[in-house]
Scaffold this motif. Structure first.
Motif, short mmCIF file in Angstrom:
data_model
loop_
_atom_site.label_atom_id
_atom_site.label_comp_id
_atom_site.label_asym_id
_atom_site.label_seq_id
_atom_site.Cartn_x
_atom_site.Cartn_y
_atom_site.Cartn_z
N GLN A 1 0.85 -1.19 0.00
CA GLN A 1 0.00 0.00 0.00
C GLN A 1 0.88 1.24 0.00
O GLN A 1 2.00 1.23 0.52
CB GLN A 1 -0.90 0.01 1.23
CG GLN A 1 -1.89 1.16 1.29
CD GLN A 1 -2.70 1.16 2.58
OE1 GLN A 1 -2.53 0.30 3.44
NE2 GLN A 1 -3.58 2.13 2.73
N THR A 2 0.38 2.33 -0.58
CA THR A 2 1.09 3.61 -0.53
C THR A 2 0.20 4.66 0.12
O THR A 2 -1.01 4.50 0.22
CB THR A 2 1.50 4.09 -1.93
OG1 THR A 2 0.32 4.25 -2.75
CG2 THR A 2 2.45 3.09 -2.60
N THR B 1 13.86 13.75 -4.02
CA THR B 1 13.64 12.59 -3.17
C THR B 1 14.64 11.49 -3.50
O THR B 1 15.09 11.35 -4.64
CB THR B 1 12.22 12.02 -3.34
OG1 THR B 1 12.01 11.65 -4.71
CG2 THR B 1 11.17 13.03 -2.91
N THR B 2 14.99 10.73 -2.47
CA THR B 2 15.67 9.45 -2.62
C THR B 2 14.77 8.42 -1.95
O THR B 2 13.70 8.76 -1.43
CB THR B 2 17.05 9.46 -1.96
OG1 THR B 2 16.88 9.55 -0.52
CG2 THR B 2 17.89 10.64 -2.43
N ALA B 3 15.19 7.18 -1.92
CA ALA B 3 14.38 6.14 -1.28
C ALA B 3 14.20 6.40 0.20
O ALA B 3 13.23 5.92 0.81
CB ALA B 3 15.00 4.77 -1.51
N SER C 1 9.00 6.89 -7.62
CA SER C 1 8.33 6.91 -8.92
C SER C 1 7.30 8.03 -9.01
O SER C 1 6.80 8.34 -10.09
CB SER C 1 7.64 5.56 -9.19
OG SER C 1 6.57 5.34 -8.29
N PHE C 2 6.99 8.65 -7.87
CA PHE C 2 6.03 9.76 -7.83
C PHE C 2 6.79 11.08 -7.79
O PHE C 2 7.68 11.26 -6.96
CB PHE C 2 5.13 9.63 -6.60
CG PHE C 2 4.18 10.77 -6.40
CD1 PHE C 2 2.98 10.81 -7.09
CD2 PHE C 2 4.48 11.80 -5.52
CE1 PHE C 2 2.09 11.86 -6.91
CE2 PHE C 2 3.60 12.85 -5.32
CZ PHE C 2 2.40 12.88 -6.02
N ARG D 1 5.01 10.78 -2.07
CA ARG D 1 4.35 9.50 -1.82
C ARG D 1 5.31 8.58 -1.09
O ARG D 1 6.51 8.55 -1.39
CB ARG D 1 3.90 8.86 -3.14
CG ARG D 1 2.98 7.65 -2.93
CD ARG D 1 2.23 7.31 -4.20
NE ARG D 1 3.09 6.86 -5.27
CZ ARG D 1 2.69 6.73 -6.54
NH1 ARG D 1 1.44 7.02 -6.88
NH2 ARG D 1 3.54 6.31 -7.47
N VAL D 2 4.78 7.83 -0.13
CA VAL D 2 5.60 6.93 0.67
C VAL D 2 5.00 5.53 0.63
O VAL D 2 3.83 5.33 0.27
CB VAL D 2 5.72 7.41 2.14
CG1 VAL D 2 6.46 8.73 2.21
CG2 VAL D 2 4.33 7.53 2.78
#
Length: 325
Positions: free
Chosen positions: A75-76, A137-139, A111-112, A164-165
């Motif tokens: 889920q995101t 952003t990075t991971a 990806s967002f 988005r996470v």
């Protein structure tokens, strides 16, 4: 500007009155002299009465949205940063900077593409813009550099930054864990007339679940059939979680030589959400299915892929029970 103590003062000047606007938006209060905590937000009192950041997990990028309190595997959710300014209108805009490092159990979905909106959710609206700055952003982090926070609006946050996470269940110590995402004052700054300024620390918490393995079973309608006859094969996927649905479910079953699935009648799915069933050669597959949470531990909502299986001419009689597995 001098910091006010936690007392009500009828002589609060127009700039300090913006604190009431912040509190009204964040905590739903009409009049307040000291900002205090609320569900999903940190206990935030601006150290300078000029610049404040809060954040929360939400279900969509737009406004209005709903706060998200838990994340299941796959889920995101969206992490929304609310930016507030109490600059006097004559003092112009602020340039905002902050870094948010994700805690174990939480990752940024790179990806967002990050968004910056005004308080109404309009991208680039009301002067809210990265401009010559950036949101990267990075991971494991988001870095906001010199984005424009304009003069205060009359209601709501002045600007929003949205990323988005997604959960990282492997990084949590148990089947479920509260993950708190905190940003210290030292990782915030805003430059402008009278600055630089720092926001108070702020944080948000979300409950992350580890995946619960589903179980898969198969059965033939008729275990013994004669030459040219057929039998119905049912594949059942059971969701063993009592908390969340399984999403993005994929399954491929390769039938052994001697059995050939029929494309007609069309295979059917029950309780599999929008998942698609396909037949290719000896394979039957389910793609991107959803298996709902069962109401009872021993009575979960099943997802069934049903297809007809004929027996080719060389087989006079076959015990299909031998082919289960």
């Amino acid at each position: 500007m001098a910091r006010k103590d936690a007392v009500c003062d009828s002589r609060i000047n127009p700039v300090e009155n913006n604190l009431s606007r912040w509190a009204s938006h964040v905590f739903g209060l009409v009049a307040i002299c000291l900002l205090s905590g609320g569900i999903g937000f940190s206990n935030a009192q601006s150290t300078n009465n000029t610049f404040l950041v809060n954040k929360k997990f939400v279900n969509q990028t737009g406004v209005p949205n709903t706060q998200v309190n838990s994340l299941a595997p796959n889920q995101t959710a969206y992490l929304e940063f609310n930016l507030f300014s109490a600059q006097a209108p004559a003092n112009g805009n602020l340039l905002v900077n902050f870094i948010d490092n994700m805690p174990p159990g939480l990752l940024v979905d790179t990806s967002f593409a990050p968004l910056m909106t005004d308080g109404a959710g309009v991208v680039g609206g009301s002067g809210c813009s990265a401009g010559s700055g950036s949101i990267t952003t990075t991971a494991t982090s988001v870095t906001v550099t010199n984005v424009t926070l304009p003069n205060p609006s009359s209601t709501g946050p002045d600007c929003r930054v949205v990323i988005r996470v997604k959960p990282d269940p492997a990084a949590i110590p148990s089947t479920q864990s509260n993950v708190t995402n905190s940003v210290p004052s030292s990782q915030t700054s805003a430059t402008g007339v009278g600055g630089p300024y720092q926001s108070d620390p702020f944080s948000a918490t979300v409950l992350v679940y580890q995946p619960t393995e589903p179980t898969v079973s198969k059965s033939f309608q008729f275990p013994n059939i004669g030459e040219g006859a057929g039998s119905q094969l049912t594949i059942t996927i059971r969701n063993n979680s009592t908390t969340y649905p399984l999403t993005g479910v994929n399954l491929t079953d390769a039938l052994p030589v001697g059995l050939l699935p029929l494309a007609s009648p069309i295979p059917t799915a029950v309780g599999c959400g929008s998942g698609a069933i396909a037949i290719s050669g000896q394979n039957v597959s389910l793609s991107n299915g959803t298996v709902a949470v069962g109401e009872l531990v021993l009575s979960r909502s099943p997802c069934r892929a049903v297809l007809q299986v004929p027996i080719p001419i060389p087989f006079r009689q076959t015990d299909l029970s031998l082919l289960r597995g």
